[in-house]
Every structure is written in C-alpha cells, then in structure tokens.
Design a protein around this motif. Sequence first.
Motif, PDB file in Angstrom:
ATOM      1  N   SER A 192       0.847  -1.202   0.000  1.00 12.56           N
ATOM      2  CA  SER A 192       0.000   0.000   0.000  1.00 12.56           C
ATOM      3  C   SER A 192       0.874   1.239   0.000  1.00 12.56           C
ATOM      4  CB  SER A 192      -0.902   0.039   1.243  1.00 12.56           C
ATOM      5  OG  SER A 192      -1.750  -1.064   1.280  1.00 12.56           O
ATOM      6  N   PHE A 193       0.455   2.231  -0.759  1.00 13.97           N
ATOM      7  CA  PHE A 193       1.146   3.526  -0.787  1.00 13.97           C
ATOM      8  C   PHE A 193       0.134   4.539  -1.318  1.00 13.97           C
ATOM      9  CE2 PHE A 193       4.543   6.234  -3.116  1.00 13.97           C
ATOM     10  CZ  PHE A 193       4.606   7.105  -2.049  1.00 13.97           C
ATOM     11  N   HIS A 194      -0.637   5.105  -0.379  1.00 15.99           N
ATOM     12  CA  HIS A 194      -1.679   6.037  -0.797  1.00 15.99           C
ATOM     13  C   HIS A 194      -1.921   7.068   0.298  1.00 15.99           C
ATOM     14  CE1 HIS A 194      -4.473   3.946   1.907  1.00 15.99           C
ATOM     15  NE2 HIS A 194      -4.020   2.811   1.409  1.00 15.99           N
ATOM     16  N   LEU A 195      -2.638   8.120  -0.045  1.00 15.35           N
ATOM     17  CA  LEU A 195      -2.944   9.169   0.939  1.00 15.35           C
ATOM     18  C   LEU A 195      -3.750   8.574   2.083  1.00 15.35           C
ATOM     19  CD1 LEU A 195      -3.890  12.050  -1.518  1.00 15.35           C
ATOM     20  CD2 LEU A 195      -1.950  12.060   0.048  1.00 15.35           C
ATOM     21  N   LEU A 196      -3.466   9.046   3.285  1.00 17.57           N
ATOM     22  CA  LEU A 196      -4.220   8.577   4.460  1.00 17.57           C
ATOM     23  C   LEU A 196      -5.696   8.930   4.307  1.00 17.57           C
ATOM     24  CD1 LEU A 196      -2.080   9.516   7.603  1.00 17.57           C
ATOM     25  CD2 LEU A 196      -2.746   7.219   6.891  1.00 17.57           C
ATOM     26  N   GLU A 197      -6.549   8.002   4.712  1.00 11.53           N
ATOM     27  CA  GLU A 197      -7.987   8.281   4.677  1.00 11.53           C
ATOM     28  C   GLU A 197      -8.476   8.800   6.025  1.00 11.53           C
ATOM     29  OE1 GLU A 197      -9.200   4.451   3.415  1.00 11.53           O
ATOM     30  OE2 GLU A 197      -8.555   4.800   1.349  1.00 11.53           O
ATOM     31  N   ARG A 198      -7.739   8.486   7.069  1.00  9.22           N
ATOM     32  CA  ARG A 198      -8.084   8.957   8.411  1.00  9.22           C
ATOM     33  C   ARG A 198      -6.783   9.087   9.222  1.00  9.22           C
ATOM     34  NH1 ARG A 198      -9.382   3.681   7.845  1.00  9.22           N
ATOM     35  NH2 ARG A 198     -11.391   4.238   6.976  1.00  9.22           N
ATOM     36  N   PRO A 199      -6.826   9.836  10.335  1.00 13.55           N
ATOM     37  CA  PRO A 199      -5.603   9.986  11.138  1.00 13.55           C
ATOM     38  C   PRO A 199      -5.083   8.622  11.608  1.00 13.55           C
ATOM     39  CG  PRO A 199      -7.257  11.558  11.844  1.00 13.55           C
ATOM     40  CD  PRO A 199      -7.942  10.618  10.895  1.00 13.55           C
ATOM     41  N   LEU A 200      -3.771   8.520  11.697  1.00 11.24           N
ATOM     42  CA  LEU A 200      -3.153   7.257  12.116  1.00 11.24           C
ATOM     43  C   LEU A 200      -2.063   7.580  13.137  1.00 11.24           C
ATOM     44  CD1 LEU A 200      -3.411   4.257  11.334  1.00 11.24           C
ATOM     45  CD2 LEU A 200      -1.622   4.620   9.641  1.00 11.24           C
ATOM     46  N   ARG A 201      -2.034   6.797  14.209  1.00  5.81           N
ATOM     47  CA  ARG A 201      -1.060   7.049  15.272  1.00  5.81           C
ATOM     48  C   ARG A 201       0.136   6.113  15.111  1.00  5.81           C
ATOM     49  NH1 ARG A 201      -1.572  10.240  19.498  1.00  5.81           N
ATOM     50  NH2 ARG A 201      -3.809  10.507  19.179  1.00  5.81           N
ATOM     51  N   THR A 202       1.332   6.670  15.174  1.00  5.06           N
ATOM     52  CA  THR A 202       2.535   5.844  15.054  1.00  5.06           C
ATOM     53  C   THR A 202       2.778   5.109  16.374  1.00  5.06           C
ATOM     54  OG1 THR A 202       4.037   7.551  15.854  1.00  5.06           O
ATOM     55  CG2 THR A 202       3.546   7.540  13.485  1.00  5.06           C
ATOM     56  N   ALA A 203       3.702   4.148  16.333  1.00  6.65           N
ATOM     57  CA  ALA A 203       4.014   3.368  17.541  1.00  6.65           C
ATOM     58  C   ALA A 203       4.552   4.261  18.654  1.00  6.65           C
ATOM     59  CB  ALA A 203       5.017   2.275  17.193  1.00  6.65           C
ATOM     60  N   ARG A 204       5.118   5.398  18.296  1.00  9.30           N
ATOM     61  CA  ARG A 204       5.645   6.332  19.308  1.00  9.30           C
ATOM     62  C   ARG A 204       4.594   7.341  19.764  1.00  9.30           C
ATOM     63  NH1 ARG A 204      12.012   7.409  17.862  1.00  9.30           N
ATOM     64  NH2 ARG A 204      12.502   5.230  17.409  1.00  9.30           N
ATOM     65  N   GLY A 205       3.376   7.197  19.266  1.00 15.62           N
ATOM     66  CA  GLY A 205       2.271   8.017  19.764  1.00 15.62           C
ATOM     67  C   GLY A 205       1.997   9.287  18.984  1.00 15.62           C
ATOM     68  N   HIS A 206       2.722   9.496  17.908  1.00 17.22           N
ATOM     69  CA  HIS A 206       2.516  10.705  17.118  1.00 17.22           C
ATOM     70  C   HIS A 206       1.363  10.490  16.128  1.00 17.22           C
ATOM     71  CE1 HIS A 206       3.315  14.223  14.718  1.00 17.22           C
ATOM     72  NE2 HIS A 206       3.544  13.487  13.649  1.00 17.22           N
ATOM     73  N   GLU A 207       0.419  11.424  16.111  1.00 24.88           N
ATOM     74  CA  GLU A 207      -0.704  11.275  15.188  1.00 24.88           C
ATOM     75  C   GLU A 207      -0.379  11.927  13.837  1.00 24.88           C
ATOM     76  OE1 GLU A 207      -5.352  11.492  15.875  1.00 24.88           O
ATOM     77  OE2 GLU A 207      -4.577  13.494  15.460  1.00 24.88           O
ATOM     78  N   VAL A 208      -0.524  11.139  12.789  1.00 23.72           N
ATOM     79  CA  VAL A 208      -0.316  11.656  11.426  1.00 23.72           C
ATOM     80  C   VAL A 208      -1.689  11.868  10.807  1.00 23.72           C
ATOM     81  CG1 VAL A 208       0.715  11.244   9.165  1.00 23.72           C
ATOM     82  CG2 VAL A 208       1.868  10.430  11.239  1.00 23.72           C
ATOM     83  N   LYS A 209      -1.898  13.090  10.315  1.00 18.96           N
ATOM     84  CA  LYS A 209      -3.221  13.427   9.747  1.00 18.96           C
ATOM     85  C   LYS A 209      -3.215  13.323   8.225  1.00 18.96           C
ATOM     86  CE  LYS A 209      -4.547  16.253  13.627  1.00 18.96           C
ATOM     87  NZ  LYS A 209      -4.569  17.568  14.221  1.00 18.96           N
ATOM     88  N   PRO A 210      -4.396  13.076   7.648  1.00 15.35           N
ATOM     89  CA  PRO A 210      -4.481  12.988   6.169  1.00 15.35           C
ATOM     90  C   PRO A 210      -4.017  14.293   5.512  1.00 15.35           C
ATOM     91  CG  PRO A 210      -6.490  12.175   7.162  1.00 15.35           C
ATOM     92  CD  PRO A 210      -5.692  12.801   8.271  1.00 15.35           C
TER      93      PRO A 210
END
Lengths: 111, 168
Positions: free
Chosen positions: A93-111
Amino acid sequence: MVPKKPFFPLLDVKRTAQRKDGLLLSRTKAEASFPNLTEALAAARSMIESLTEKDFVETKQQWDLCDVYAVVIAKQGWYVKLTLLPDRVILISFHLLERPLRTARGHEVKP
Amino acid sequence: MSVRTKLASKKEFRCAECGKGIVRPIAVGGRQANYRTLTLPVPAALEIPTCGNCGTEWINDSVARKLDTALEKEFRSRMRELVTVSLARLSELSISKASVERVLGLSQGYLSHLTTTGDKTPSEALASDLALLAQDPQRIRTIETLWKKLSGSKPDPAGVLGWLSTAA
C-alpha cells in the motif's frame, strides 16, 4: 517503555528497494495516485529512503508479515505497507491517508 | 505442497494482495492500462508479473519503463490524431491554423510543428480545446470576445463567466 520497532530492518528495506527491480508495487494502485508507473516507482523509492522508525505504526500478520508506516510527504499523510523478500521489497500500500493514524511512538499523522 | 516449494524461479513470489496466488511474468493480449486521461491497450508481448489468482499486476523498474514507453507512444499518437482531424475540420471551414494559434495564445507555427513532427505530445487540454472548436467553430468568436472582455483597465472575470453562460 521501549517503542515497537519494524519487523524488517529499515536499512535492509532501503538497500533492497534501491536495487534495480528491487521494488514492486501493484499497477492499479500506482495508476490511482501517479501519472505514470516510472513516477510511481520513483516516488515510492524516495518515500522509502525517507522512512525512519518514527514513522513506524505496527507490524501486521497478513499472508506474510508486513510493516505499516504513516509518513508525511509535502504536508500530506500517506499510508505505507510493505514486506521484504530476500531480493525485493513489495510495496503493498502507498496512498494518501484516509483517516488519522497514530505511530508506535504516539505521534498522530493526519491525512 | 507449500507456497514456497511451488515457487519455481526467483522471479516468482506469493501475491501480497490476495496471499493465495503465485506471481509470475505473463504476456497476454486484451490487457488495458490507465495512462494520463486515457485507457490504453497493453502490448500483448509485454511480460508483467501477474498473480494467477487475483490478477494483480506487480510493477518493477524494467516493466514500468517498457510499459510507460509503450503507453506514451500510443497516447501521443492518439492525441496527435485528434489534433490533426480537428485542424482538418477547421481547415474545411476556412479557419487557418494561424487564427487558431492566435485565439488560443499559441506561438505561430506551433500547431504545424505539432502535427508534422513527432517530438511533442499535444496536451489533453490543447487536444480537447481543438476538438471542441472543430465541433462548433462559433466558439472561436466566443473566445475572441472573451479575450476582449478580459482586456482593458477594468476587466470583470465574474461578469465574463455570466456572459459566457448566455453566449453558450
């Protein structure tokens, strides 16, 4: 607590992806996000080269083990899922985020 | 037999999309690919690693280069054909390439160059503009009026859009 690490060492992933024919991605998914396949592969390589363990989200057991990352490229969050074979990286998979996703270190990545 | 023992060559691997099929290089007719704005035929002789179960095609550098080259060639050919037939239609109506170039803001000689040499790919924007002009040559007058309305010391883009909707 020690943060979770990718199952596939990033150094191996990057080294393998840089080889000629060392990176594969699905044609339909590449066509959906890029004007042509060469650009899709170039963008995928550039993205993989920029990955750090800070971007790591989780390791998933699908048919094979795969590592999931959430990475920001040009201020947009991208969803990345890959697996490593002995001689190639399969970019599942390699596509734009559809919803926010939290990394294992707790940082939230937003679309 | 396990999936691993089924893998006969180093080029083969288990599909990461469905997890069931084996991905092998396959050359077959009837395939299509999206390229820019068009859906184009994939050359039948081109081998693409393809899952025998779900049909997912996996692209690497070698395949991408060959496929992009073939698709670009076909895309360019189709865009040039559209440009050529559109200009021929306009020519039948005594509308010269020079007047089309003027109204579309193109360099003089650009359209001739585009249709006589193969070194440029007409953009979709240009090819579709020419097709629309050929379909209804009155649009050339409309565009000329549009440029006049946008000229002068007090252009009114919003007013131009309103005028266009009544002129259409």
